[in-house]
Design an enzyme around this catalytic site. Structure first.
Site, short mmCIF file in Angstrom:
data_model
loop_
_atom_site.label_atom_id
_atom_site.label_comp_id
_atom_site.label_asym_id
_atom_site.label_seq_id
_atom_site.Cartn_x
_atom_site.Cartn_y
_atom_site.Cartn_z
N ASP A 149 0.82 -1.21 0.00
CA ASP A 149 0.00 0.00 0.00
C ASP A 149 0.86 1.28 0.00
O ASP A 149 2.09 1.20 -0.06
CB ASP A 149 -0.91 -0.07 1.25
CG ASP A 149 -2.31 0.41 0.97
OD1 ASP A 149 -2.47 1.37 0.19
OD2 ASP A 149 -3.24 -0.17 1.56
N ASP A 204 -9.74 3.61 -4.04
CA ASP A 204 -10.49 2.40 -3.68
C ASP A 204 -11.86 2.33 -4.35
O ASP A 204 -12.57 3.31 -4.48
CB ASP A 204 -10.71 2.37 -2.16
CG ASP A 204 -9.43 2.06 -1.44
OD1 ASP A 204 -8.36 2.09 -2.07
OD2 ASP A 204 -9.51 1.79 -0.23
C1 GAL Z 1 -6.06 1.17 0.79
C2 GAL Z 1 -6.14 0.16 -0.32
C3 GAL Z 1 -7.25 -0.82 0.00
C4 GAL Z 1 -6.96 -1.50 1.32
C5 GAL Z 1 -6.76 -0.43 2.40
C6 GAL Z 1 -6.32 -1.04 3.70
O1 GAL Z 1 -5.05 2.09 0.55
O2 GAL Z 1 -6.36 0.81 -1.53
O3 GAL Z 1 -7.40 -1.76 -1.03
O4 GAL Z 1 -5.82 -2.29 1.19
O5 GAL Z 1 -5.78 0.51 2.02
O6 GAL Z 1 -6.07 -0.07 4.68
#
Ligand code: GAL
Length: 390
Positions: A149, A204
Site C-alpha cells: 500500500d 479504492d
Molecule cells: C487502501 C487500499 C485498500 C486497502 C486499504 C487497507 O489504501 O487501496 O485496497 O488495502 O488501504 O487499509
C-alpha cells in the site's frame, strides 16, 4: 588485470539479482480472494480458514481462484524487540506461518498486505526501512503474494520505495507476486512493469454502481479511469482497477454481472471481495463463469479498449488468442434499451464468426446475420466471437 575481470564477473552475477522481479508469476491476471472489501480490519484466522475451505468446496478453486490474501489489520500494533512484524495474537493466535500452511494444504496460495510507508492506512507498522527484514520474514512464513500500500510515505519516492521492496523480495529467494497499491498516483503503468506484477490504477472501489466518496468510488468512475491504459497491460504486468465487489450488498445482480464482465474484458486481476460464507448461488455462478474467466485469462493478455461511448451505450473490445474477439455492450443507463448490432460496424472482424452469448450460455448464430437484443439498465451483453471453420 585478473582481479579486475573477477570483480566484473561478480558484478554481473550480483546485478541481475538485485534488480529484477520474479518473472513469470502472473502470465495471466491473478485470481483470488481478499479480505478488505467486506471485512476491512475485522479479520480472524478462523474466517480466513473458512474462506479457504469454501474456495475449494464451492468450485472457485477449480475456476481459477488461487490467492487468499489477508489485507490490512493482521498485525500487532508494533514490531517485536528485534524489529520483526508480529501478527495480532488475538486475531491470529496460531500465527501467520500456521495460517499459510493451512491455505497451502488446500492447494491455494497465501497473500498478505503491508505498506511502503511507515504505517498502513489503519496505523499498523509499515515496511519503510524494514524491506529486507520483512521480505525474509514473509518468505519464512510462506507468503506467495504481497499487496503493498501507499499510506504514510511522507516524501518517499514511489518508484524507489517499490523497487526496494521488489529487490528485497527477490533477495529473500521466495517467488512472490508483487501487487503495487499506490492508487495510480505516480502513473505506475509507466514504470512498474519491471517492479511488480500488477499495479492499482485508481483509489479504492466501493460496492456501488455510480457513487463517489472522498476516498472511494463506484465501478463507473473506476471504469472511466481505465480508458487509454490498455497499452500498458500484458502478461506478468497488469493494470489493477481494484478488487471485485461482485455479490456485495451495494450492487444489484445486473451490476455484479457487469463488474465481472468488464473486469474480465479489462484483463483485470479477479480478486473476489465478498463474504463467501453468505454467497448466493447466483453470485457464485457469476464468479465462476468459465467462459467469462477464459476471456479474462486469455494467453494473449490484451486489455479491452473502449470501442464506442455514446450516451449510456458503451462497447468494449478485447482481442483474444487464435483470432477470437470478445465484445461487451454495457448499458450504463437506468433503463433497458434495444441494442441493434450491425456487424459491418466492427471493422476489425474478418469473415464470419460464430457468436457465443456468455451469460445466456448459448450460441446465438453467426455474424452473417445482424441482431437485436435488449440490454437491461446497468447490465451487459457479453459475446465471444470465434472464427468459423478455423
Ligand atoms: C487502501 C487500499 C485498500 C486497502 C486499504 C487497507 O489504501 O487501496 O485496497 O488495502 O488501504 O487499509
Amino acid at each position: 588485470m585478473k582481479r579486475f575481470i573477477l570483480s566484473i564477473d561478480i558484478l554481473l552475477l550480483v546485478l541481475p539479482l538485485s534488480a529484477q522481479k520474479y518473472h513469470g508469476l502472473a502470465l495471466t491476471p491473478p485470481m483470488g480472494w481478499n479480505s478488505w472489501n467486506t471485512f476491512e480490519v475485522n479479520i480472524h484466522e478462523d474466517l480466513i480458514k473458512e474462506t479457504a475451505d469454501i474456495i475449494v468446496s464451492s468450485g472457485m478453486k477449480d475456476a481459477g481462484y488461487t490467492y487468499v490474501v489477508v489485507d490490512d489489520g493482521w498485525e500487532a500494533p508494533s514490531r517485536d524487540s528485534i524489529g520483526n512484524l508480529v501478527a495480532d495474537p488475538e486475531k491470529f493466535p496460531c500465527g501467520m506461518k500456521a495460517l499459510a500452511d493451512y491455505v497451502h494444504s488446500k492447494g491455494l496460495k497465501f497473500g498478505l498486505h503491508n505498506c511502503a510507508g511507515r504505517t498502513t492506512c489503519n496505523g499498523y507498522p509499515g515496511g519503510m526501512g524494514h524491506e529486507f527484514q520483512d521480505a525474509l520474514l514473509y518468505a519464512s512464513w510462506g507468503v506467495d503474494y504481497l499487496k503493498y500500500d501507499w499510506c504514510d510515505h511522507g516524501t518517499g519516492d514511489a518508484r524507489q520505495l517499490y523497487s526496494t521492496m521488489r529487490d528485497a523480495l527477490y533477495a529473500a529467494k521466495r517467488p512472490v507476486v508483487f501487487s503495487l497499491c499506490e492508487w495510480g498516483n505516480n502513473k505506475p503503468w509507466e514504470w512498474a512493469a519491471d517492479v511488480g506484477h500488477l499495479w492499482r490504477t485508481t483509489g479504492d472501489i466501493t460496492d456501488c454502481y455510480n457513487c463517489q466518496g472522498e476516498y472511494d468510488m463506484g465501478m463507473i468512475f473506476i471504469l472511466k479511469l481505465q480508458e487509454g491504459l490498455e497499452k500498458y497491460a500484458g502478461p506478468d504486468h497488469w493494470n489493477d482497477p481494484d478488487m471485485l465487489e461482485v455479490g456485495n450488498p451495494g450492487l444489484t445482480p445486473a451490476e455484479s454481472r457487469s463488474q465481472f464482465s468488464l473486469w474480465c474484458m479489462l484483463a483485470a486481476p479477479l480478486m473476489a471481495g465478498n463474504d463467501l460464507r453468505k454467497m448466493s448461488p447466483e453470485v457464485l455462478k457469476i464468479l465462476t463463469h468459465k467462459e467469462a474467466i477464459v476471456i479474462n485469462q486469455d494467453s494473449l493478455g490484451k486489455q479491452a479498449y473502449l470501442y464506442m461511448d455514446q450516451l449510456s451505450k458503451r462497447i468494449y473490445v478485447k482481442e483474444l488468442s487464435k483470432g477470437d474477439w470478445a465484445i461487451c455492450w454495457h448499458n450504463t443507463g437506468d433503463q433497458a434499451y434495444m441494442q441493434r448490432i450491425n456487424w459491418s460496424h466492427f471493422g476489425f472482424l474478418q469473415g464470419e464468426y460464430e457468436i457465443r452469448d456468455i451469460w445466456r450460455d448459448k450460441i446465438t448464430g453467426t455474424t452473417a446475420k445482424n441482431l437485436e437484443i435488449q440490454i437491461p439498465g446497468h447490465d451487459v451483453l457479453l459475446f465471444r466471437l470465434s472464427k468459423k471453420s478455423k
